[in-house]
Design an enzyme around this catalytic site. Structure first.
Site, PDB file in Angstrom:
ATOM      1  N   GLN A   1       1.298  -5.869  -3.477  1.00 61.84           N
ATOM      2  CA  GLN A   1       2.706  -6.184  -1.421  1.00 61.84           C
ATOM      3  C   GLN A   1       3.546  -5.699  -1.550  1.00 61.84           C
ATOM      4  OE1 GLN A   1       1.377  -9.626  -3.871  1.00 61.84           O
ATOM      5  NE2 GLN A   1      -0.339  -8.910  -3.454  1.00 61.84           N
TER       6      GLN A   1
ATOM      7  N   GLY B   1      -4.673  -4.166  -3.523  1.00 60.27           N
ATOM      8  CA  GLY B   1      -5.423  -3.232  -4.190  1.00 60.27           C
ATOM      9  C   GLY B   1      -5.388  -2.361  -4.607  1.00 60.27           C
ATOM     10  N   HIS B   2      -4.423  -1.238  -6.311  1.00 65.20           N
ATOM     11  CA  HIS B   2      -4.199  -0.852  -6.210  1.00 65.20           C
ATOM     12  C   HIS B   2      -4.926   0.193  -6.542  1.00 65.20           C
ATOM     13  CE1 HIS B   2      -0.203  -3.526  -7.441  1.00 65.20           C
ATOM     14  NE2 HIS B   2      -1.081  -3.306  -5.759  1.00 65.20           N
TER      15      HIS B   2
ATOM     16  N   ASP C   1       1.191  -1.119  -0.199  1.00 68.46           N
ATOM     17  CA  ASP C   1      -0.189  -0.206   0.460  1.00 68.46           C
ATOM     18  C   ASP C   1       0.886   1.262   0.070  1.00 68.46           C
ATOM     19  OD1 ASP C   1      -2.227  -1.252   0.074  1.00 68.46           O
ATOM     20  OD2 ASP C   1      -2.509  -1.472   2.116  1.00 68.46           O
TER      21      ASP C   1
ATOM     22  N   LYS D   1       1.675   2.390  -4.912  1.00 69.57           N
ATOM     23  CA  LYS D   1       2.386   0.915  -5.898  1.00 69.57           C
ATOM     24  C   LYS D   1       1.275   1.460  -7.670  1.00 69.57           C
ATOM     25  CE  LYS D   1       1.978  -2.213  -3.758  1.00 69.57           C
ATOM     26  NZ  LYS D   1       2.033  -2.564  -2.860  1.00 69.57           N
TER      27      LYS D   1
END
Ligand code: GDP
Ligand code: IMO
Ligand code: MG
Length: 435
Positions: free
Chosen positions: A223, A40-41, A13, A16
């Protein structure tokens, strides 16, 4: 030719999505190389927010920008189709050729998610995203996995699922799970496979050919470094390689093809899920940082644990990924704090042969060492100004500039980008790894 790997340098988080979206402007192909829908980007463009879980964050750049899901991923076909439908609803990925799914990527099955969930509800939970990531990688390593290619033949698919279930069933039963219906799963996944078929190919060959003809490839990690299965804060890690080297292994690309590795780090630290986090701020200070940085999980919505920047942990990221530059994000969030702390090293007490105490310039990742480790902090002045309008490093208030310079000095690498807001424009660009 410029092929760039971008990875998270902390516990995930780091931003990215934002950075990959920015650099995707200069890339022809963007590849996700690890993990699955645990990621989750977040991309914020023109005030609109898009969160990608499986599809690379280059997707907003539009037509002709190839988005590849690498073979090292574990793909939930249902989630992927939902993401594709959502993006198509936004006018993206209209051309089938712009999405490529590696045929050797592994498939998340319903009982992977169930095992993940049941384990998390029992003793020894580590705070996973419950997306079935661990059980899918376990099946892959046990050589009983189902791969994307297997979705195209009914007999093969049924055989692969049955073979895997021989292994998983005792575990499922022990956890009190339901007996999976092989026929139903086979039919469901055959249908999902048919929907994905237009996108599936040998991604290793495609990437090889694109690199050979001088196209620019951006490899997007998921990650973060400290969640790496081999080197992270084990067992509080994910189940895949999150380090830059994983890009080559996942995509079947030789390391000689990579020109640059950018690590992304927040200007402070966060972690979601269990596990050690020595610089964590609990109570009001942590809550304030969580609110200021809107630190809630993009995949699970869980509140993220927040704390001071850990340069001793970032030194591991520099070393393990061979970083050539740092993208420092969320500097704007630190506004209004009188003093800022940076962890520059650790004192580990009780280490045999060290006279009772031992200095470490890197985060000790082993849980026994961590239990005896105390962060050593350096204190710097904070600033009050809103940084979101800053576009040149010279325009940063002097304490913010000193904060950035100190991080660079402590790490021995330069920032190539400083992010001062979630939007594309809210960025200080210092060096472009594609140029
Ligand atoms: P990722 O998983 O590394 O892509 O990061 P996430 O998307 O899970 O979390 C990062 C969050 O920070 C997202 O909500 C981004 O929109 C947001 N973000 C990224 N860069 C900045 C920044 O420089 N400032 C602020 N305030 N928010 C940012
Ligand atoms: P992005 O790509 C932050 C964490 C989980 C848990 C551990 C194992 O958005 O940075 P898993 O579901 O992978 O088996 O969970 O890893 N985790 C992440 N934390 N960002 C992520 O992805 C994460 N993906 C997994 O919270 O602690
Ligand atoms: Mg995220």
């Amino acid at each position: 030719m410029a092929n760039v790997v971008i990875i998270g340098a902390q516990w995930g988080d780091e931003g990215k999505g934002k950075v990959v979206d920015l650099y995707s402007e200069f890339a022809d192909v963007v590849v996700r190389f690890g993990g699955g829908a645990n990621a989750g980007h977040t991309l914020v463009v023109g005030g609109n927010k898009v969160i990608t879980h499986l599809i690379p964050s280059g997707v907003l750049r539009g037509r002709g920008k190839r988005c590849v899901l690498g073979d090292g991923m574990v793909i939930d076909p249902q989630t992927l189709l939902e993401e594709l439908t959502d993006l198509r609803g936004r006018g993206l990925l209209a051309d089938d050729r712009d999405l490529v799914i590696g045929e050797r990527a592994h498939v998340i099955l319903p009982f992977h998610k169930e095992i993940d969930r049941l384990r998390e509800e029992g003793k020894g939970a580590i705070g996973t995203t419950r997306r079935g990531i661990g059980p899918a990688y376990e099946a892959k390593m046990a050589r009983r996995g189902v791969r994307i290619r297997d979705l195209f033949s009914e007999s093969r698919l049924r055989e692969r699922i049955s073979h895997q279930l021989e292994d998983c069933l005792p575990r499922l039963q022990q956890l009190g799970g339901q007996l999976p219906d092989v026929d139903r799963i086979t039919q469901q996944y055959l249908a999902l496979g048919a929907s994905l078929a237009p996108f599936v190919q040998d991604a290793t060959r495609l990437l090889h050919d694109e690199i050979k003809r001088g196209q620019h490839v951006l490899f997007e990690g998921a990650q973060g470094t400290l969640l790496d299965i081999d080197h992270g804060t084990y067992p509080f890690v994910t189940s895949s390689t999150t380090l830059a080297g994983g890009a080559c292994a996942s995509c079947g690309i030789g390391p000689t093809a990579i020109n640059s590795v950018i690590g992304i780090a927040k200007a402070y630290a966060t972690r979601v899920g269990g596990g050690p986090f020595p610089t964590e701020l609990v109570g009001d200070a942590g809550d304030a940082l969580r609110q200021a940085g809107a630190e809630f999980g993009a995949t699970t919505g869980r509140p993220r644990r927040c704390g001071w920047l850990d340069v001793a942990a970032l030194r591991l990221a520099v070393r393990w990924n061979g970083l050539s530059g740092l993208a420092l994000t969320k500097l704007d969030v630190l506004r209004g704090l009188k003093k800022l702390k940076i962890c520059v090293g650790y004192r580990v007490s009780g280490t045999p042969g060290s006279g009772g105490s031992d200095y470490r310039d890197e985060l000790p990742c082993d849980s026994d060492d961590l239990a005896h480790a105390t962060p050593i902090y350096e204190e710097l002045d904070g600033w009050d100004a809103d940084l979101t309008g800053v576009r040149e490093v010279e325009d940063l208030p002097p304490p913010a500039k000193r904060y950035v310079r100190r991080i660079e000095t402590l790490l021995g690498i330069d920032c190539c980008l400083i992010s001062v807001g979630a939007g594309r424009a809210e960025t200080v660009m210092l060096r472009n790894p594609f140029r």
